[in-house]
Design an enzyme around this catalytic site. Structure first.
Site, PDB file in Angstrom:
ATOM      1  N   VAL A   1      45.348  49.518  42.285  1.00 22.62           N
ATOM      2  CA  VAL A   1      46.216  50.335  41.427  1.00 22.62           C
ATOM      3  C   VAL A   1      45.387  51.035  40.344  1.00 22.62           C
ATOM      4  O   VAL A   1      45.564  52.236  40.087  1.00 22.62           O
ATOM      5  CB  VAL A   1      47.330  49.481  40.772  1.00 22.62           C
ATOM      6  CG1 VAL A   1      48.208  50.351  39.872  1.00 22.62           C
ATOM      7  CG2 VAL A   1      48.193  48.794  41.829  1.00 22.62           C
TER       8      VAL A   1
ATOM      9  N   VAL B   1      51.671  47.709  34.177  1.00 22.50           N
ATOM     10  CA  VAL B   1      51.993  47.863  35.600  1.00 22.50           C
ATOM     11  C   VAL B   1      51.982  46.512  36.328  1.00 22.50           C
ATOM     12  O   VAL B   1      52.631  46.350  37.363  1.00 22.50           O
ATOM     13  CB  VAL B   1      50.977  48.810  36.298  1.00 22.50           C
ATOM     14  CG1 VAL B   1      51.445  49.199  37.694  1.00 22.50           C
ATOM     15  CG2 VAL B   1      50.720  50.059  35.472  1.00 22.50           C
TER      16      VAL B   1
ATOM     17  N   HIS C   1      62.512  45.181  37.668  1.00 19.86           N
ATOM     18  CA  HIS C   1      61.690  45.614  38.799  1.00 19.86           C
ATOM     19  C   HIS C   1      61.691  44.536  39.883  1.00 19.86           C
ATOM     20  O   HIS C   1      60.679  44.208  40.462  1.00 19.86           O
ATOM     21  CB  HIS C   1      60.262  45.872  38.284  1.00 19.86           C
ATOM     22  CG  HIS C   1      59.345  46.478  39.304  1.00 19.86           C
ATOM     23  ND1 HIS C   1      59.703  47.513  40.141  1.00 19.86           N
ATOM     24  CD2 HIS C   1      58.052  46.195  39.612  1.00 19.86           C
ATOM     25  CE1 HIS C   1      58.668  47.826  40.910  1.00 19.86           C
ATOM     26  NE2 HIS C   1      57.661  47.040  40.624  1.00 19.86           N
TER      27      HIS C   1
HETATM   28  N1  APR Z   1      40.340  42.269  32.678  1.00 19.79           N
HETATM   29  C1  APR Z   1      40.151  43.332  33.475  1.00 19.79           C
HETATM   30  N2  APR Z   1      40.416  43.324  34.794  1.00 19.79           N
HETATM   31  C2  APR Z   1      40.899  42.201  35.329  1.00 19.79           C
HETATM   32  C3  APR Z   1      41.139  41.041  34.559  1.00 19.79           C
HETATM   33  C4  APR Z   1      40.844  41.115  33.177  1.00 19.79           C
HETATM   34  N3  APR Z   1      41.044  40.064  32.386  1.00 19.79           N
HETATM   35  N4  APR Z   1      41.624  40.092  35.407  1.00 19.79           N
HETATM   36  C5  APR Z   1      41.683  40.633  36.625  1.00 19.79           C
HETATM   37  N5  APR Z   1      41.245  41.902  36.602  1.00 19.79           N
HETATM   38  C6  APR Z   1      41.073  42.850  37.706  1.00 19.79           C
HETATM   39  C7  APR Z   1      40.593  42.198  38.985  1.00 19.79           C
HETATM   40  O1  APR Z   1      39.205  41.857  38.914  1.00 19.79           O
HETATM   41  C8  APR Z   1      40.886  43.288  39.999  1.00 19.79           C
HETATM   42  O2  APR Z   1      39.794  44.177  40.174  1.00 19.79           O
HETATM   43  O3  APR Z   1      42.311  43.442  38.093  1.00 19.79           O
HETATM   44  C9  APR Z   1      42.063  44.032  39.370  1.00 19.79           C
HETATM   45  C10 APR Z   1      43.338  43.936  40.213  1.00 19.79           C
HETATM   46  O4  APR Z   1      43.105  44.700  41.352  1.00 19.79           O
HETATM   47  P1  APR Z   1      43.712  44.312  42.781  1.00 19.79           P
HETATM   48  O5  APR Z   1      43.419  42.888  43.083  1.00 19.79           O
HETATM   49  O6  APR Z   1      43.267  45.370  43.747  1.00 19.79           O
HETATM   50  O7  APR Z   1      45.297  44.400  42.545  1.00 19.79           O
HETATM   51  P2  APR Z   1      46.174  45.740  42.540  1.00 19.79           P
HETATM   52  O8  APR Z   1      46.688  46.018  43.897  1.00 19.79           O
HETATM   53  O9  APR Z   1      45.457  46.805  41.803  1.00 19.79           O
HETATM   54  O10 APR Z   1      47.445  45.254  41.681  1.00 19.79           O
HETATM   55  C11 APR Z   1      47.308  44.958  40.298  1.00 19.79           C
HETATM   56  O11 APR Z   1      49.476  45.820  39.702  1.00 19.79           O
HETATM   57  O12 APR Z   1      51.275  46.681  40.919  1.00 19.79           O
HETATM   58  C12 APR Z   1      50.723  45.545  40.302  1.00 19.79           C
HETATM   59  O13 APR Z   1      51.636  43.715  41.606  1.00 19.79           O
HETATM   60  C13 APR Z   1      50.450  44.428  41.279  1.00 19.79           C
HETATM   61  O14 APR Z   1      50.124  42.698  39.635  1.00 19.79           O
HETATM   62  C14 APR Z   1      49.465  43.593  40.514  1.00 19.79           C
HETATM   63  C15 APR Z   1      48.675  44.637  39.721  1.00 19.79           C
END
Ligand code: APR
Length: 316
Positions: free
Chosen positions: A14, A121, A178
């Site tokens: 995202v 988000v 949501h």
């Molecule tokens: N600080 C910064 N980034 C972080 C932290 C933090 N403390 N903790 C986790 N992350 C990062 C992860 O390392 C990862 O790269 O958040 C990112 C999440 O990316 P994805 O695993 O690809 O998840 P994504 O599909 O982007 O979804 C993120 O958005 O729509 C919502 O339900 C979905 O809760 C989920 C979020």
């Protein structure tokens, strides 16, 4: 003139897609932040995106980092950090892990970008917006959840698919949380002003409503992870309205106290978005059936927030 600055926390699916849309729309400079272990991913995706500039004709400084100092002076911060869903999971199943993540991210936002407008988000959205609000201590106009822009876009897409018309002409409205009990409102759906009831049967409209409610789950089942193109697109639609002070009326998770009788929770309602963030909640008259659905959805939002309060007493 100073360029706007958008920081995106989480450089995953995202987050990177938010950076993509924000750069393509030339909204400003973009900072993509992830944890130290994934700093290379944040930097790599930022560099890769920056190299699209000459092809796509946008000027934007896009940087990747794990240092929250780099989000200083952000106009808008989009919080996507958190676990996504796996097949069989509801958004609510993510609550324990994602509250911890959003809390730690929000502490950094309060410290390094204290004047920003925060768009949340991460899921379960309604609980994460509350977590960001309590942790940052920001006024309620500067904490907004992204859900409605995505959910209503899905609803409009399914209506356009059924009619066989351009999605550009379809507008609709959706309220509530949501979750799968979100409240799409067909009474307010139209195709360039033509009520959708004049173009589709009641059964087909209901099928669009039902599909919109579980649209996220449909994609998780297909891909094995949460959707990201449309969630990012909805987030950047909100960021654009704020950065350009457009006063757009968009469905967002905004703070409602007396509004809709909610009593102090963030729920999906039509909001005016401008330079001050969520500038106004628009109250519309609901009929008796719509009110029942809205109340049910709001009660689910309250249950989620209560889970946060019970598990994390510091967030009460
Ligand atoms: N600080 C910064 N980034 C972080 C932290 C933090 N403390 N903790 C986790 N992350 C990062 C992860 O390392 C990862 O790269 O958040 C990112 C999440 O990316 P994805 O695993 O690809 O998840 P994504 O599909 O982007 O979804 C993120 O958005 O729509 C919502 O339900 C979905 O809760 C989920 C979020």
């Amino acid at each position: 003139m100073r360029r706007a600055k958008i920081s995106v926390i989480g450089a995953g699916n995202v987050g990177a897609t938010c950076a993509h849309w924000a750069a393509a729309k030339e909204l400003g400079d973009v900072v993509l932040v992830d944890i130290p272990d994934k700093e290379g991913v944040a930097k790599g995706k930022a560099l890769d995106l920056a190299c699209c500039g000459p092809i796509e004709h946008f000027d934007a400084r896009i940087t990747g980092t794990s240092d929250y100092k780099d989000i200083a002076d952000s106009d808008v911060v989009i919080v996507t950090a958190g676990l996504p869903r796996k097949p069989g999971m509801s958004r609510d199943d993510l609550i324990q892990t994602n509250v911890k993540i959003v809390k730690s991210v929000s502490e950094q936002i309060a410290k390094h970008a204290p004047e920003s407008v925060v768009i949340v988000v991460a899921n379960p959205l309604d609980a994460m917006v509350y977590t960001a609000w309590k942790t940052t201590g920001f006024p309620t106009n500067r904490i907004i959840g992204q859900a409605g822009c995505l959910d209503v876009a899905r609803f409009c897409t399914f209506i356009a698919m059924e009619i066989g018309c351009s999605v550009e002409d379809v507008t609709a409205l959706l309220l509530g949380g949501h979750g799968d009990d979100m409240v799409p409102l067909p009474r307010f759906a139209s195709v360039h002003g033509i009520p959708v009831q004049q173009l589709l049967s009641d059964e087909t409209i209901q099928a669009c409503v039902d599909r919109a409610k579980v649209g996220g789950g449909e994609i998780v089942k297909l891909m094995g992870t949460s959707a990201y193109y449309a969630p990012a697109s909805g987030s950047v639609q909100m960021a654009e309205a704020i950065i350009k002070d457009k006063k757009r009326i968009l469905p967002c998770a905004g703070y409602c106290d007396a509004e809709y009788g909610v009593g102090g929770y963030f729920v999906g309602v039509p909001c005016v978005l401008g330079a001050n963030g969520m500038e106004q909640v628009i109250e519309i008259d609901l009929d008796a059936d719509e009110k029942v659905l809205m109340d049910e959805s709001v009660s689910h939002v309250k249950d989620l927030v209560n889970v946060v309060r019970e598990t994390f007493p510091e967030l009460v």
